[in-house]
Scaffold this motif. Structure first.
Motif, PDB file in Angstrom:
ATOM      1  N   LEU A   1       0.829  -1.206   0.000  1.00 18.11           N
ATOM      2  CA  LEU A   1       0.000   0.000   0.000  1.00 18.11           C
ATOM      3  C   LEU A   1       0.858   1.248   0.000  1.00 18.11           C
ATOM      4  O   LEU A   1       0.594   2.192  -0.731  1.00 18.11           O
ATOM      5  CB  LEU A   1      -0.943  -0.002   1.207  1.00 18.11           C
ATOM      6  CG  LEU A   1      -1.800   1.245   1.410  1.00 18.11           C
ATOM      7  CD1 LEU A   1      -2.740   1.444   0.229  1.00 18.11           C
ATOM      8  CD2 LEU A   1      -2.601   1.113   2.683  1.00 18.11           C
ATOM      9  N   HIS A   2       1.916   1.224   0.802  1.00 18.91           N
ATOM     10  CA  HIS A   2       2.802   2.395   0.870  1.00 18.91           C
ATOM     11  C   HIS A   2       3.532   2.612  -0.448  1.00 18.91           C
ATOM     12  O   HIS A   2       3.780   3.756  -0.827  1.00 18.91           O
ATOM     13  CB  HIS A   2       3.802   2.241   2.017  1.00 18.91           C
ATOM     14  CG  HIS A   2       3.168   2.244   3.355  1.00 18.91           C
ATOM     15  ND1 HIS A   2       2.557   3.346   3.898  1.00 18.91           N
ATOM     16  CD2 HIS A   2       3.024   1.258   4.272  1.00 18.91           C
ATOM     17  CE1 HIS A   2       2.079   3.053   5.082  1.00 18.91           C
ATOM     18  NE2 HIS A   2       2.343   1.781   5.336  1.00 18.91           N
TER      19      HIS A   2
ATOM     20  N   LYS B   1      -2.243   2.123  -3.553  1.00 15.06           N
ATOM     21  CA  LYS B   1      -3.503   1.460  -3.878  1.00 15.06           C
ATOM     22  C   LYS B   1      -3.740   0.310  -2.920  1.00 15.06           C
ATOM     23  O   LYS B   1      -2.839  -0.457  -2.604  1.00 15.06           O
ATOM     24  CB  LYS B   1      -3.469   0.911  -5.304  1.00 15.06           C
ATOM     25  CG  LYS B   1      -3.359   1.979  -6.355  1.00 15.06           C
ATOM     26  CD  LYS B   1      -3.316   1.369  -7.724  1.00 15.06           C
ATOM     27  CE  LYS B   1      -3.097   2.443  -8.773  1.00 15.06           C
ATOM     28  NZ  LYS B   1      -2.965   1.866 -10.108  1.00 15.06           N
ATOM     29  N   ARG B   2      -4.989   0.183  -2.471  1.00 21.17           N
ATOM     30  CA  ARG B   2      -5.367  -0.924  -1.601  1.00 21.17           C
ATOM     31  C   ARG B   2      -5.546  -2.178  -2.432  1.00 21.17           C
ATOM     32  O   ARG B   2      -5.989  -2.127  -3.573  1.00 21.17           O
ATOM     33  CB  ARG B   2      -6.657  -0.596  -0.872  1.00 21.17           C
ATOM     34  CG  ARG B   2      -6.482   0.556   0.111  1.00 21.17           C
ATOM     35  CD  ARG B   2      -7.760   0.915   0.773  1.00 21.17           C
ATOM     36  NE  ARG B   2      -8.240  -0.230   1.554  1.00 21.17           N
ATOM     37  CZ  ARG B   2      -9.355  -0.219   2.248  1.00 21.17           C
ATOM     38  NH1 ARG B   2     -10.113   0.849   2.263  1.00 21.17           N
ATOM     39  NH2 ARG B   2      -9.735  -1.273   2.931  1.00 21.17           N
ATOM     40  N   ASP B   3      -5.207  -3.305  -1.852  1.00 17.79           N
ATOM     41  CA  ASP B   3      -5.407  -4.605  -2.489  1.00 17.79           C
ATOM     42  C   ASP B   3      -6.378  -5.376  -1.608  1.00 17.79           C
ATOM     43  O   ASP B   3      -6.007  -5.920  -0.568  1.00 17.79           O
ATOM     44  CB  ASP B   3      -4.074  -5.343  -2.619  1.00 17.79           C
ATOM     45  CG  ASP B   3      -4.195  -6.633  -3.401  1.00 17.79           C
ATOM     46  OD1 ASP B   3      -5.252  -7.310  -3.279  1.00 17.79           O
ATOM     47  OD2 ASP B   3      -3.247  -6.969  -4.127  1.00 17.79           O
ATOM     48  N   HIS B   4      -7.637  -5.406  -2.040  1.00 15.98           N
ATOM     49  CA  HIS B   4      -8.690  -6.001  -1.217  1.00 15.98           C
ATOM     50  C   HIS B   4      -8.484  -7.495  -0.991  1.00 15.98           C
ATOM     51  O   HIS B   4      -8.864  -8.017   0.065  1.00 15.98           O
ATOM     52  CB  HIS B   4     -10.062  -5.716  -1.813  1.00 15.98           C
ATOM     53  CG  HIS B   4     -10.393  -4.259  -1.806  1.00 15.98           C
ATOM     54  ND1 HIS B   4     -10.742  -3.582  -0.650  1.00 15.98           N
ATOM     55  CD2 HIS B   4     -10.393  -3.331  -2.786  1.00 15.98           C
ATOM     56  CE1 HIS B   4     -10.951  -2.314  -0.928  1.00 15.98           C
ATOM     57  NE2 HIS B   4     -10.748  -2.134  -2.221  1.00 15.98           N
TER      58      HIS B   4
ATOM     59  N   GLU C   1      -5.958  -7.737   1.804  1.00 21.14           N
ATOM     60  CA  GLU C   1      -6.611  -7.308   3.047  1.00 21.14           C
ATOM     61  C   GLU C   1      -7.569  -8.382   3.556  1.00 21.14           C
ATOM     62  O   GLU C   1      -7.634  -8.642   4.757  1.00 21.14           O
ATOM     63  CB  GLU C   1      -7.341  -5.987   2.832  1.00 21.14           C
ATOM     64  CG  GLU C   1      -6.377  -4.830   2.603  1.00 21.14           C
ATOM     65  CD  GLU C   1      -7.067  -3.524   2.312  1.00 21.14           C
ATOM     66  OE1 GLU C   1      -8.271  -3.379   2.625  1.00 21.14           O
ATOM     67  OE2 GLU C   1      -6.407  -2.634   1.767  1.00 21.14           O
TER      68      GLU C   1
ATOM     69  N   TRP D   1      -8.564  -5.146   9.597  1.00 20.72           N
ATOM     70  CA  TRP D   1      -8.268  -5.448   8.197  1.00 20.72           C
ATOM     71  C   TRP D   1      -9.553  -5.691   7.419  1.00 20.72           C
ATOM     72  O   TRP D   1      -9.645  -5.334   6.244  1.00 20.72           O
ATOM     73  CB  TRP D   1      -7.346  -6.653   8.079  1.00 20.72           C
ATOM     74  CG  TRP D   1      -5.907  -6.292   8.258  1.00 20.72           C
ATOM     75  CD1 TRP D   1      -5.108  -6.613   9.311  1.00 20.72           C
ATOM     76  CD2 TRP D   1      -5.096  -5.523   7.366  1.00 20.72           C
ATOM     77  NE1 TRP D   1      -3.857  -6.082   9.133  1.00 20.72           N
ATOM     78  CE2 TRP D   1      -3.819  -5.409   7.946  1.00 20.72           C
ATOM     79  CE3 TRP D   1      -5.324  -4.911   6.143  1.00 20.72           C
ATOM     80  CZ2 TRP D   1      -2.777  -4.719   7.328  1.00 20.72           C
ATOM     81  CZ3 TRP D   1      -4.283  -4.223   5.532  1.00 20.72           C
ATOM     82  CH2 TRP D   1      -3.036  -4.136   6.123  1.00 20.72           C
TER      83      TRP D   1
ATOM     84  N   PRO E   1     -11.669  -1.359   7.934  1.00 23.29           N
ATOM     85  CA  PRO E   1     -10.797  -0.347   8.530  1.00 23.29           C
ATOM     86  C   PRO E   1     -11.535   0.781   9.262  1.00 23.29           C
ATOM     87  O   PRO E   1     -10.971   1.408  10.151  1.00 23.29           O
ATOM     88  CB  PRO E   1     -10.019   0.207   7.339  1.00 23.29           C
ATOM     89  CG  PRO E   1     -10.043  -0.879   6.328  1.00 23.29           C
ATOM     90  CD  PRO E   1     -11.374  -1.567   6.525  1.00 23.29           C
TER      91      PRO E   1
END
Length: 80
Positions: free
Chosen positions: A2-3, A7-10, A13, A46, A49
């Motif tokens: 993410l850093h 972009k978030r990776d569902h 997560e 997770w 959030p």
């Protein structure tokens, strides 16, 4: 990740939520309730959030560093 990407990776997560939650149940079965509770919080965070506010998360002390220390302390106690 993410850093790096922003972009978030569902999928990742979701997997983390499942792993933390499964670990919480296992630890609870072993009677390690203090650590189990922290893992449960981590899993829920997770999964969703927004479920806990930042103050609660800070007070719950669920950093990996803190949880690892707690686990090491519990192992040391068990080995005595």
């Amino acid at each position: 990740r993410l850093h790096d990407s922003g972009k978030r990776d569902h999928e990742i997560e979701r997997n983390l939520a499942v792993l933390w939650t499964e670990l919480a149940f296992t630890l609870e079965d072993l009677g390690l309730n203090k650590l189990a509770k922290r893992c449960q919080i981590k899993g829920r965070h997770w999964a969703d959030p927004g479920h806990y506010d930042n103050d609660f998360l800070e007070k719950s002390d669920t950093s990996l560093e803190r949880m690892e220390k707690l686990a090491r302390d519990m192992l040391a106690e068990i080995r005595r």
